[in-house]
Each structure stands twice: as structure tokens, then as C-alpha cells.
Design a protein around this motif. Sequence first.
Motif: not given
Length: 218
Positions: A131-150, A173-180
Motif C-alpha cells: 500500500t505504500g507509506g512511510y516506515l518510521m524507526t523510533v528508538a526508545t529506552k525500554e520502560h513500562k508504557g513505552a508503546i502506549k506513549e508512542l 526500536r519500534i517501526v511504525l507504518n504510517l499512511s502514504h
Amino acid sequence: MKIRYNYVEKEKVKYCEASSTVKEAYDQLKKTGYRSIPVLDESGKKFAGLIYKVTLLEYYHEQDGKDEDSITSLIKDQDAFISEEESFIKAFLTIKRLPFLAVINDEQEFAGIMTHANIMNVLEDSFGMKTGGYLMTVATKEHKGAIKELVSTVKDVNIEGMLTLDNGDYLRRIVLNLSHELTEKKLNKIISKLEEKDFRVTFIDDVHKEKAAAGKGK
């Protein structure tokens, strides 16, 4: 996700039967060009294992094998199968050491095979390669609720998929597939918001551009 929607059906699969001779199996392998094909029982319904081209060649040259010999003792990987009701993740973990997995239906009959290409198609879909789009790789320190906050930080954008890497490590590292449909201005705004929350955007892939570049390289 069940694998029943992601495999090659029996009608499209080349195979041989356990009653085949060494020559018959070898000829079938040469005809297909594959290094291995499934073996079914004499009824043509039950999975019996895999026959490998290298196994047949070794039998010919190292054991003085004859064309008319049976392949019964040469069949390998009798456990290389998975139910079509199993999850995709089980297939993903099981197929690593094998050229493919046989797929068994509810009647315990051979229904087809799952190949590495099938696995790649599912992964490509999860990465938005279709479908296309953007793959955004985000780095974060491991902590409770990291994905929820992201996710909360980018709540104004359609997230079409997400993949986490380095699970269990201090840095994740968390990879997000964002709308094109995102504009460059909107993308930069998202990056700024993430960095304000101590997330670090390490890479952005434009799927459309990557696909175009890959197409030119063929």
C-alpha cells in the motif's frame, strides 16, 4: 493470523509418491528445478516427508544406488508439516531450517505447502510494501508504557502497522507504518512531537521510493 490464507494449494504443487523409484523422483525434481519436493503416500492424500535432490545424488554416487530402487529409505523431514489452522508465527519459527512446510487440513490430508516466499509476502504486507507509506524507526529506552506513549503521541496519524525490535533490551526500536497520505510538513511535525517525548527517530523509509528503486534494479 492463520496460515490457511497464505500457502500454495496442492493443485499447484509438484510432488512424488512414496512408491516412486529413485529415477522417477530424480526426474521429477529435475523437471521442477527445485532442490526438494513433498512426498505423499500411495493414496496421494497423506504427507510422507520430503525428498531432496542432493539425497538422491548421494545415493547414486556414494551408495551405488540403482534407478529402480525405492525412495522409501531416502525420505526425510517427515515432521515438516503444519496444520492450516495454526498461527502464522508458528510457521515463521518452524520453516527456518526447511525449504518449505507441508500444510495439513482438518482431515489430516496434504493441502499444499507454505514457502519462504509466502512468509515474505506476509511480512511485506505488514511493512506496507503493497500500500505504500512511510516506515518510521523510533528508538526508545525500554520502560513500562513505552508503546502506549508512542501511539498516543502520533494519535492524529493513521498507523497501518507496527513492529517492535530488540525486545527485552535496554534500548528498543519500534517501526511504525504510517499512511502514504502524509505530507513532508506533517511528517516533520510528528518527528518533533516524538523527540519532545524523548523518542528518537533513527530512520524513515519512503516505501514508494524504495519499491521504485528496487524495480529499476531488476
